[in-house]
Design an enzyme around this catalytic site. Structure first.
Site, mmCIF file in Angstrom:
data_model
loop_
_atom_site.group_PDB
_atom_site.id
_atom_site.type_symbol
_atom_site.label_atom_id
_atom_site.label_comp_id
_atom_site.label_asym_id
_atom_site.label_seq_id
_atom_site.Cartn_x
_atom_site.Cartn_y
_atom_site.Cartn_z
ATOM 1 N N CYS A 248 2.287 12.665 4.187
ATOM 2 C CA CYS A 248 0.836 12.869 4.331
ATOM 3 C C CYS A 248 0.546 14.079 5.212
ATOM 4 O O CYS A 248 0.645 14.007 6.439
ATOM 5 C CB CYS A 248 0.196 11.607 4.904
ATOM 6 S SG CYS A 248 -1.578 11.789 5.205
ATOM 7 N N CYS B 94 -2.359 13.692 7.659
ATOM 8 C CA CYS B 94 -2.036 12.882 8.835
ATOM 9 C C CYS B 94 -1.175 13.667 9.827
ATOM 10 O O CYS B 94 -1.378 13.591 11.029
ATOM 11 C CB CYS B 94 -1.242 11.633 8.442
ATOM 12 S SG CYS B 94 -1.822 10.810 6.961
ATOM 13 N N ASP B 95 -0.209 14.410 9.330
ATOM 14 C CA ASP B 95 0.845 14.911 10.220
ATOM 15 C C ASP B 95 0.932 16.437 10.348
ATOM 16 O O ASP B 95 1.691 16.940 11.177
ATOM 17 C CB ASP B 95 2.213 14.384 9.733
ATOM 18 C CG ASP B 95 2.267 12.861 9.783
ATOM 19 O OD1 ASP B 95 1.627 12.291 10.676
ATOM 20 O OD2 ASP B 95 2.938 12.253 8.934
#
Ligand code: NDP
Length: 311
Positions: free
Chosen positions: A135, A138-139
């Protein structure tokens, strides 16, 4: 167990937990069957910095554990089990669970998620949250000024590569063939991005890490030239698709060709009394906050449905 419940929630990620908080607070005494990955995708991430309300960020497992505690405080029950068979032909719906129990549900909230496809490399699972991710949203932020690699040739890979180019010093897009499934517009956008380079006809053979378990590089192999080489990498993003967890509902719920639930408006499915929440229906946003929002919608719809039915 051979009980009948007002609300049965399948899945214990953000969507399932939020549905549990809302239906428990509505005094509907929901039961949550946690599924094969208790806590969902957050349980395998590290820092979550984009869930509103946590200015310093929060660890994924802690966030999802907090959601569960919040639901339990209002009376939601949790069981480590998952549905193998569901009969949605009449209400209450009949569910057969992996551990042998059978339960009945007046309403059903399906929040079983979609599992990221992985390459199944030896180190891959161990390094999730330590350089390996599925993701970018997300990261990506954790890889500012670092070397990033994205695997895949579909729209997800293009989207992730583009997004990650805002952070990384360089982004290498690795694809196993020369033909891309990605739409032309997305592919063109990536081709025009000077930070992104392409490695086609290339597969990843291994991911290397430090003693402390952080990604340092990969072994690559060109399937045409048979050349094998190593490359330094800090962030390794796998974007080779997701598999929605809808197997027990095939043939009953309307699913799209890839198995995602087709929404019939709001959180409704084609079957009255069965609601969807989170990534099992949403292939576009796939965020903790959107899954939580969807869990809330499903809970409110289930509550209204039960009230209208006089149950
Ligand atoms: P896709 O199924 O479209 O693409 C998966 C990619 O991963 C393919 O290039 C495939 O290669 C590759 N792949 C699969 N398995 C492996 C493996 N074991 N090793 C190496 N490579 C592998 O998935 P996406 O997630 O990209 O997209 C899913 C759907 O979501 C699509 O319909 C897409 O259009 C949509 N989407 C739309 C977006 C948007 O419009 N903004 C953004 C993201 C997704 P190969 O081609 O060789 O099989």
């Amino acid at each position: 167990m051979n009980d009948i419940f007002n609300v049965v929630i399948l899945g214990s990620g953000c969507a399932g937990n939020t549905a549990a908080i809302y239906t428990a607070r509505a005094n509907l005494q929901p039961i949550v069957f946690e599924g094969h990955e208790p806590g969902g995708q957050l349980s395998i991430t590290t820092d979550v910095e984009n869930f509103p309300g946590f200015p310093e960020g929060i660890m994924g497992p802690e966030l999802v554990q907090n959601m569960r505690k919040q639901a339990e405080r209002f009376g939601a029950q949790y069981r480590q089990d998952r549905v193998l068979h569901a009969d949605l032909s009449k209400r209450p719906f009949a569910l057969e669970l992996e551990h042998g129990d059978k339960v009945k549900a007046r309403t059903l909230i399906i929040a079983t998620g979609a599992s990221a496809r992985w390459l199944n490399l030896p180190n891959e699972q161990k390094l999730i949250g330590h350089g390996v991710s599925s993701c970018a949203t997300c990261d990506g932020f954790f890889f500012r000024g670092k070397k990033i690699m994205v695997i895949g040739g579909g729209d997800s890979a293009m989207e992730e590569a583009n997004f990650l180019s805002r952070f990384g010093s360089e982004v290498a897009l690795v694809h196993r063939s020369e033909s891309f499934r990605a739409s032309k517009i997305m592919l063109d956008r990536v081709r025009k991005n000077s930070k992104i380079s392409f490695l086609t006809n290339t597969v990843v053979r291994d991911i290397h890490d430090t003693d402390k378990g952080f990604v340092t590089g990969v072994t690559l192999h060109n399937v045409l030239t048979k050349e094998t080489w190593q490359r330094d990498v800090d962030g390794f993003f796998v974007a080779i698709g997701h598999i929605p967890n809808t197997k027990p509902f095939a043939g009953q719920l309307d699913l799209d060709p890839d198995g995602y639930i087709i929404s019939h408006g709001g959180a409704r499915t084609n079957i009255t009394g069965v609601f969807h929440a989170g990534d099992v229906q949403d292939r576009i946003y796939r965020q903790a906050i959107t899954a939580s929002g969807a869990g809330c919608m499903a809970a409110i719809e289930a509550e209204r449905f039960l009230e209208a039915e006089g149950e």
